[in-house]
Motif scaffolding. Structure first.
Motif, PDB file in Angstrom:
ATOM      1  N   ALA A   1      -8.766   0.241   1.543  1.00  0.00           N
ATOM      2  CA  ALA A   1      -7.376   0.201   2.003  1.00  0.00           C
ATOM      3  C   ALA A   1      -7.338  -0.010   3.508  1.00  0.00           C
ATOM      4  CB  ALA A   1      -6.660   1.493   1.636  1.00  0.00           C
TER       5      ALA A   1
ATOM      6  N   GLN B   1       0.853  -1.186   0.000  1.00  0.00           N
ATOM      7  CA  GLN B   1       0.000   0.000   0.000  1.00  0.00           C
ATOM      8  C   GLN B   1       0.885   1.231   0.000  1.00  0.00           C
ATOM      9  OE1 GLN B   1      -4.042  -1.463   2.247  1.00  0.00           O
ATOM     10  NE2 GLN B   1      -2.883   0.090   3.210  1.00  0.00           N
TER      11      GLN B   1
ATOM     12  N   ASN C   1      -4.592   1.508  -1.914  1.00  0.00           N
ATOM     13  CA  ASN C   1      -4.334   0.208  -2.521  1.00  0.00           C
ATOM     14  C   ASN C   1      -3.742   0.422  -3.903  1.00  0.00           C
ATOM     15  OD1 ASN C   1      -5.355  -1.587  -0.557  1.00  0.00           O
ATOM     16  ND2 ASN C   1      -7.428  -1.075  -1.180  1.00  0.00           N
TER      17      ASN C   1
END
Length: 113
Positions: free
Chosen positions: A109, A77, A86
């Motif tokens: 995320a 990430q 992401n």
């Protein structure tokens, strides 16, 4: 288009998940920093809203251009300011290994910090 230093005025960190033994027979996911304050160019592509877990959330999509690096993993990430992103794709647009164009978004995320 060639990548000039003047375009790289934003900073992101690359975060990688590692499994750490929790001493109870299981594992805990811990995020570690692979690269911090990496110079990049960040362009906002789109923004939308979606309902996730019965909550309306904003989703932002970014195009991030950086100098070439070959150690970026699909499950890594990026941290941009306070946002965790992401990685959806990372490509070398001309095959010269000079730049890396990443498309990343905030959709789902995991908080790394």
């Amino acid at each position: 288009m060639r990548l000039s230093a003047g375009r790289l005025r934003h900073r992101v960190a690359i975060m990688r998940a590692t499994k750490v033994d929790n001493n109870n027979g299981g594992f805990t996911t811990r995020w570690s920093t692979v690269a911090s304050a990496m110079p990049v160019e960040v362009l906002g592509l789109t923004g939308t809203e979606a309902v996730r877990e019965k909550v309306l959330r904003g989703i932002r999509v970014y195009q991030i251009t950086a100098r070439w690096r070959g150690d970026l993993l699909p499950k890594d990430q990026l941290r941009y300011g306070t946002e965790d992103l992401n990685i959806r794709s990372a490509v070398d647009p001309d095959g010269r290994r000079e730049q890396l164009v990443i498309v990343a978004d905030t959709d789902g995320a995991v908080k790394t910090g």
